[in-house]
Write an enzyme that holds these catalytic residues in place. Structure first.
Site, short mmCIF file in Angstrom:
data_model
loop_
_atom_site.label_atom_id
_atom_site.label_comp_id
_atom_site.label_asym_id
_atom_site.label_seq_id
_atom_site.Cartn_x
_atom_site.Cartn_y
_atom_site.Cartn_z
N ARG A 73 -5.84 1.06 6.18
CA ARG A 73 -5.24 2.28 6.27
C ARG A 73 -3.92 2.57 7.36
O ARG A 73 -4.22 1.90 8.43
CB ARG A 73 -6.21 3.55 6.71
CG ARG A 73 -7.41 3.87 5.48
CD ARG A 73 -6.73 4.29 4.51
NE ARG A 73 -7.73 4.74 3.35
CZ ARG A 73 -7.97 4.07 2.39
NH1 ARG A 73 -7.46 3.11 2.24
NH2 ARG A 73 -9.07 4.29 1.46
N HIS A 104 0.97 0.88 -1.14
CA HIS A 104 -0.54 0.82 -1.26
C HIS A 104 -1.23 0.30 -2.45
O HIS A 104 -1.47 0.96 -3.46
CB HIS A 104 -0.93 2.41 -1.20
CG HIS A 104 -2.35 2.48 -0.89
ND1 HIS A 104 -2.89 3.22 0.07
CD2 HIS A 104 -3.35 1.64 -0.91
CE1 HIS A 104 -4.19 3.15 0.40
NE2 HIS A 104 -4.51 2.25 -0.43
N GLU A 145 1.28 8.48 3.96
CA GLU A 145 1.86 8.01 2.84
C GLU A 145 2.10 9.36 1.95
O GLU A 145 1.53 10.29 2.06
CB GLU A 145 0.63 7.40 2.18
CG GLU A 145 0.73 5.75 2.65
CD GLU A 145 -0.46 5.10 1.99
OE1 GLU A 145 -0.91 5.60 1.15
OE2 GLU A 145 -0.96 4.05 2.82
C1 DGY Z 1 -9.60 1.92 -1.18
O1 DGY Z 1 -10.17 1.72 -2.07
O2 DGY Z 1 -9.82 2.59 -0.30
C2 DGY Z 1 -8.01 1.25 -1.42
O3 DGY Z 1 -7.28 1.70 -0.17
C3 DGY Z 1 -7.47 1.80 -2.75
O4 DGY Z 1 -7.84 1.19 -3.54
#
Ligand code: DGY
Length: 322
Positions: free
Chosen positions: A236, A283, A265
């Site tokens: 993240r 992402h 984002e």
């Molecule tokens: C998640 O699953 O947390 C990813 O960031 C998106 O697929």
């Protein structure tokens, strides 16, 4: 009676077919982030919410649907959900771990290779029709083979990245809140957090995002790193203080970064777009058709289990089930 589901955004085709077959499905059919008011309206009288990592699920939203039995997140990360609010209302929250491990580790490794070998710069040069031919000193990058990879957060994805790194003869060190038993270290050596920062040629982040990991890398941490290090982030964005990262890149305190996630984002910290020594991805960590389909199927398994009065396979707050 089929469980009544509200889905916030279209899923891969096989998942949609299953939802149509096995549930009473209502969904936000526009392919964009559903505004909260529209989720609240759609959720009325439903048993389950099938949401994704961009939907903010808070106390107000949970209170808008008193009969809600489960919040099933399409994603392994669940920092979009106020789990404390779900706990207080005894609502299970589920996620989709496991199935995206390899795909996300592939992305982290892709970013390592791309930034170390200056692939973005090379691609831009060729596309701009500025390439004048092979040169002995053009776009010289860094070797991966024999380099030290520091993995921060040594869960499933961190260990999958370590296995890839070993195939490239890298030395792997890791930091994890709790050290793993030797049998689970996958050939890596545990080191203190600061030692991982000091010793690594590549640092890849694999911790979950929460209040403890917010800005885990900032000014102090960049100052400890080698000036030749590349920082990779597929978890993240807010695990890194993005403004401090931009400064570290601009001042060459670090050599480069490969980023799949960002603090705000889809906005990027000013300055990031202009830097040549970063590879930027939108992402895409789990973005393969196979993995996104598996994630959707697991999310559906989770919500169907709760609606049938069973334990869901992946519950992040299992205490509410007891
Ligand atoms: C998640 O699953 O947390 C990813 O960031 C998106 O697929």
């Amino acid at each position: 009676m089929k469980p009544k589901i509200f889905l916030t955004r279209r899923m891969p085709p096989a998942v949609m077919e299953r939802l149509e077959r096995e549930t009473d499905l209502a969904w936000h059919s526009e392919d964009r982030v559903a505004p909260k008011a529209e989720i609240i309206a759609g959720l009325k009288g439903r048993d389950a919410l099938l949401c994704n990592i961009l939907d903010r699920v808070d106390a107000e939203l949970l209170d808008s649907c008193p009969g809600l039995k489960v919040v099933a997140n399409f994603g392994v990360g669940f920092n979009n959900i106020d789990v404390a609010a779900a706990n207080a209302r005894k609502i299970p929250v589920t996620n989709t771990p496991g199935v995206l491990t390899d795909t996300t580790a592939d992305m982290a490794f892709t970013l390592m290779l791309a930034v170390a070998r200056r692939l973005g710069e090379g691609e831009r040069l060729v596309r701009a029709k500025q390439w004048t031919g092979w040169q002995p000193l053009q776009l010289l990058g860094a070797d991966i083979t024999g380099a030290t990879l520091g993995i921060i957060g040594y869960g499933r994805i961190g260990r999958a990245l370590a296995r890839r790194a070993q195939a490239f003869d890298m030395r792997v060190i890791y930091w994890n809140r709790t050290r793993l038993p030797a049998s689970e270290e996958a050939g890596a050596t545990h080191a203190s957090f600061d030692d991982v920062l000091r010793q690594s040629d590549f640092i890849s982040l694999h911790v979950a995002y929460n209040s403890e990991t917010h800005h885990l890398l900032g000014e102090r941490q960049f100052a400890l790193m080698k000036p030749t290090v590349f920082v990779i982030n597929t978890t993240r964005g807010a695990v890194i203080d993005e403004a401090a990262l931009v400064r570290a890149l601009q001042t060459k305190h670090i050599a480069g970064a490969g980023l799949d996630v960002f603090e705000r984002e889809p906005q990027l910290e000013p300055g990031l777009y202009q830097l040549e020594n970063v590879v930027l991805a939108p992402h895409l960590g789990s973005a393969t058709i196979g993995t996104r389909t598996k994630m959707g199927m697991i999310a559906v398994d989770n919500l169907l289990a709760v609606c049938a009065g069973k334990r869901p396979p992946n519950c992040v707050n299992p205490q509410v089930l007891d």
